[in-house]
Design a protein around this motif. Structure first.
Motif, PDB file in Angstrom:
ATOM      1  N   THR A  65       0.713  -1.272  -0.065  1.00 29.20           N
ATOM      2  CA  THR A  65      -0.137   0.213   0.071  1.00 29.20           C
ATOM      3  C   THR A  65       0.881   1.295  -0.079  1.00 29.20           C
ATOM      4  O   THR A  65       0.408   2.161  -0.570  1.00 29.20           O
ATOM      5  CB  THR A  65      -1.131  -0.041   1.200  1.00 29.20           C
ATOM      6  N   MET A  66       2.053   1.275   0.711  1.00 33.60           N
ATOM      7  CA  MET A  66       2.954   2.397   0.917  1.00 33.60           C
ATOM      8  C   MET A  66       3.680   2.454  -0.481  1.00 33.60           C
ATOM      9  O   MET A  66       4.542   3.309  -0.724  1.00 33.60           O
ATOM     10  CB  MET A  66       3.726   2.219   1.828  1.00 33.60           C
ATOM     11  N   ALA A  67       3.675   1.778  -1.460  1.00 30.62           N
ATOM     12  CA  ALA A  67       4.397   1.940  -2.887  1.00 30.62           C
ATOM     13  C   ALA A  67       3.565   2.933  -3.548  1.00 30.62           C
ATOM     14  O   ALA A  67       4.305   3.683  -4.773  1.00 30.62           O
ATOM     15  CB  ALA A  67       4.103   0.893  -3.621  1.00 30.62           C
ATOM     16  N   ASN A  68       2.383   3.381  -3.246  1.00 33.78           N
ATOM     17  CA  ASN A  68       1.790   4.511  -4.054  1.00 33.78           C
ATOM     18  C   ASN A  68       2.418   5.868  -3.791  1.00 33.78           C
ATOM     19  O   ASN A  68       2.559   6.242  -2.608  1.00 33.78           O
ATOM     20  CB  ASN A  68       0.295   4.614  -3.525  1.00 33.78           C
ATOM     21  N   PRO A  69       2.842   6.760  -4.685  1.00 23.90           N
ATOM     22  CA  PRO A  69       3.297   7.944  -4.368  1.00 23.90           C
ATOM     23  C   PRO A  69       2.592   8.977  -3.863  1.00 23.90           C
ATOM     24  O   PRO A  69       3.261   9.853  -3.357  1.00 23.90           O
ATOM     25  CB  PRO A  69       3.783   8.357  -5.919  1.00 23.90           C
ATOM     26  N   LEU A  70       1.273   8.950  -4.278  1.00 25.82           N
ATOM     27  CA  LEU A  70       0.375   9.676  -3.530  1.00 25.82           C
ATOM     28  C   LEU A  70       0.553   9.750  -1.861  1.00 25.82           C
ATOM     29  O   LEU A  70       0.295  10.662  -1.231  1.00 25.82           O
ATOM     30  CB  LEU A  70      -1.025   9.582  -3.929  1.00 25.82           C
ATOM     31  N   ARG A  71       0.598   8.535  -1.407  1.00 23.83           N
ATOM     32  CA  ARG A  71       0.601   8.428   0.133  1.00 23.83           C
ATOM     33  C   ARG A  71       2.019   8.943   0.793  1.00 23.83           C
ATOM     34  O   ARG A  71       1.939   9.396   1.632  1.00 23.83           O
ATOM     35  CB  ARG A  71       0.558   6.949   0.456  1.00 23.83           C
ATOM     36  N   TRP A  72       3.045   8.953  -0.117  1.00 22.58           N
ATOM     37  CA  TRP A  72       4.470   9.578   0.216  1.00 22.58           C
ATOM     38  C   TRP A  72       4.082  11.054   0.274  1.00 22.58           C
ATOM     39  O   TRP A  72       4.751  12.022   1.215  1.00 22.58           O
ATOM     40  CB  TRP A  72       5.493   9.278  -0.722  1.00 22.58           C
ATOM     41  N   LEU A  73       3.356  11.679  -0.616  1.00 17.56           N
ATOM     42  CA  LEU A  73       3.077  13.097  -0.821  1.00 17.56           C
ATOM     43  C   LEU A  73       2.195  13.404   0.661  1.00 17.56           C
ATOM     44  O   LEU A  73       2.850  14.242   1.399  1.00 17.56           O
ATOM     45  CB  LEU A  73       2.107  13.316  -1.794  1.00 17.56           C
ATOM     46  N   LEU A  74       1.184  12.534   0.857  1.00 19.96           N
ATOM     47  CA  LEU A  74       0.542  12.522   2.181  1.00 19.96           C
ATOM     48  C   LEU A  74       1.407  12.784   3.424  1.00 19.96           C
ATOM     49  O   LEU A  74       1.303  13.469   4.378  1.00 19.96           O
ATOM     50  CB  LEU A  74      -0.573  11.578   2.384  1.00 19.96           C
ATOM     51  N   LEU A  75       2.517  11.691   3.468  1.00 18.52           N
ATOM     52  CA  LEU A  75       3.536  11.695   4.554  1.00 18.52           C
ATOM     53  C   LEU A  75       4.304  12.954   4.643  1.00 18.52           C
ATOM     54  O   LEU A  75       4.583  13.342   5.612  1.00 18.52           O
ATOM     55  CB  LEU A  75       4.390  10.450   4.169  1.00 18.52           C
ATOM     56  N   ALA A  76       4.536  13.607   3.287  1.00 22.46           N
ATOM     57  CA  ALA A  76       5.150  15.024   3.635  1.00 22.46           C
ATOM     58  C   ALA A  76       4.312  15.813   4.212  1.00 22.46           C
ATOM     59  O   ALA A  76       4.922  16.733   5.098  1.00 22.46           O
ATOM     60  CB  ALA A  76       5.704  15.343   2.331  1.00 22.46           C
ATOM     61  N   VAL A  77       2.987  15.994   3.848  1.00 22.69           N
ATOM     62  CA  VAL A  77       2.206  16.858   4.273  1.00 22.69           C
ATOM     63  C   VAL A  77       1.968  16.759   6.056  1.00 22.69           C
ATOM     64  O   VAL A  77       1.894  17.584   6.561  1.00 22.69           O
ATOM     65  CB  VAL A  77       0.766  16.960   3.605  1.00 22.69           C
ATOM     66  N   TYR A  78       1.887  15.463   6.179  1.00 26.44           N
ATOM     67  CA  TYR A  78       1.938  15.127   7.843  1.00 26.44           C
ATOM     68  C   TYR A  78       2.753  15.744   8.643  1.00 26.44           C
ATOM     69  O   TYR A  78       2.616  16.141   9.768  1.00 26.44           O
ATOM     70  CB  TYR A  78       2.061  13.407   7.942  1.00 26.44           C
ATOM     71  N   ILE A  79       3.989  16.454   8.055  1.00 22.28           N
ATOM     72  CA  ILE A  79       4.859  17.187   8.805  1.00 22.28           C
ATOM     73  C   ILE A  79       4.296  18.369   9.738  1.00 22.28           C
ATOM     74  O   ILE A  79       4.631  18.632  10.528  1.00 22.28           O
ATOM     75  CB  ILE A  79       6.024  17.436   7.897  1.00 22.28           C
TER      76      ILE A  79
END
Lengths: 126, 179
Positions: free
Chosen positions: B64-78
């Motif tokens: 599930t974490m292979a989706n680049p959109l989730r990594w973008l969300l992870l950056a916003v989570y900061i």
């Protein structure tokens, strides 16, 4: 102007680090002292890192080549510090509890009754 | 064949870290962008060795974490994380300055996360904030046992996941990122 901001950032980092050390002496038992040390690990380190990042930015604005040496290394150091500080805090707390060093001062302790159950569970899986 | 994905991901991660560390090694001749060619070759060899060593450590089955959109969300989570971090730091600093107005205790948190990545992210976020630290975690049910510097006026053993943070419910954010 920007030099003043850098000095303020370093002073803030120093302020929180000193508070963390005072807390180490002031708090009553092991687990509360972890939180005082966490103050050094979060704001103490982050503000120092931001100060160097800002210094790298001034180097970049002045057109010097050394800015990416400062910038990239500090960015990597910040990431590594955030990851390792978290992991080591958890490792120390967990091993302390499992070796029988339960909190001396506490209002409630939810782990007290669940701890033997969990250890048995993990033993069975091994 | 099974270990090809962990090999590639470990190699790429090691190579990126090597690139960051050796940035600015470019000389007058024989260099690509900011790096010199010998540095790049050595880095590639070393990261392939690292990937070979690390390929057995991978135990994941979910992608599930292979989706680049989730990594973008992870950056916003900061952003919510830093807001919480500022509040937590000031609270703990105030408690150190004013003395012994602390009510420490260990509470049980049942965040109801479905993935290991979510549990990792939540427990790491809790531990990095001064004032709360994850002492133990039940790997099956993903219940966390958290030592708080201040458990509140009416302490209960089982705490809701939103109450552990001062203002924002980071558990909700993490559920949005990882599930």
């Amino acid at each position: 102007m920007i030099d003043t901001v850098i000095v303020i950032l370093v002073l803030l980092s120093l302020f929180f680090s000193i508070l963390g050390v005072i807390g180490l002496f002031r708090f009553p038992d092991f687990y509360t002292r972890i939180h005082a040390a966490g103050l050094v690990g979060s704001f103490g380190v982050l503000f120092a890192g931001f100060a160097v990042l800002l210094y790298a930015f001034t180097l970049w604005a002045a057109g010097e080549e050394a800015w990416f040496n400062y910038g990239a290394h500090v960015l990597l150091a910040l990431v590594v510090v955030v990851v390792t500080a978290t992991t080591s805090t958890h490792a120390i707390a967990r091993s302390a509890y499992r070796s029988g060093n339960t909190p001396k001062v506490h209002v409630i302790d939810a782990l007290e009754e669940d701890e033997p159950k969990m250890m048995a569970q993990e033993e069975a899986r091994r | 064949m099974k270990s090809i994905v962990p090999f590639i991901s470990a190699t790429v991660a090691a190579f990126i870290i090597y690139l960051v560390l050796s940035i600015g090694s470019a000389g007058e001749t024989n260099s690509i962008l900011l790096w010199s060619v010998p540095e790049l070759i050595i880095g590639l060899i070393l990261s392939i060795i690292t990937g070979l060593l690390c390929r057995k450590l991978w135990q994941g089955k979910r992608y599930t974490m292979a989706n680049p959109l989730r990594w973008l969300l992870l950056a916003v989570y900061i952003i919510p994380f830093v807001i919480e971090l500022i509040i937590a730091n000031l609270t703990v600093a105030w408690k150190i300055l004013t003395g012994r107005n602390i009510r420490p205790g260990i509470v049980k948190l049942t965040p109801g996360l479905k993935t290991d990545a979510g549990a990792l992210l939540l427990s790491a976020s809790i531990t990095f904030q001064p004032g709360t630290a994850t002492v133990d975690i039940n790997e099956k049910t993903r219940e966390m046992y958290i030592h708080c510097l201040d458990v509140g006026d009416a302490p209960v053993k089982g705490m809701e996941s939103g109450k552990i943070f001062a203002r924002l419910d980071l558990a909700k954010w993490i559920r949005r990122i990882t599930e």
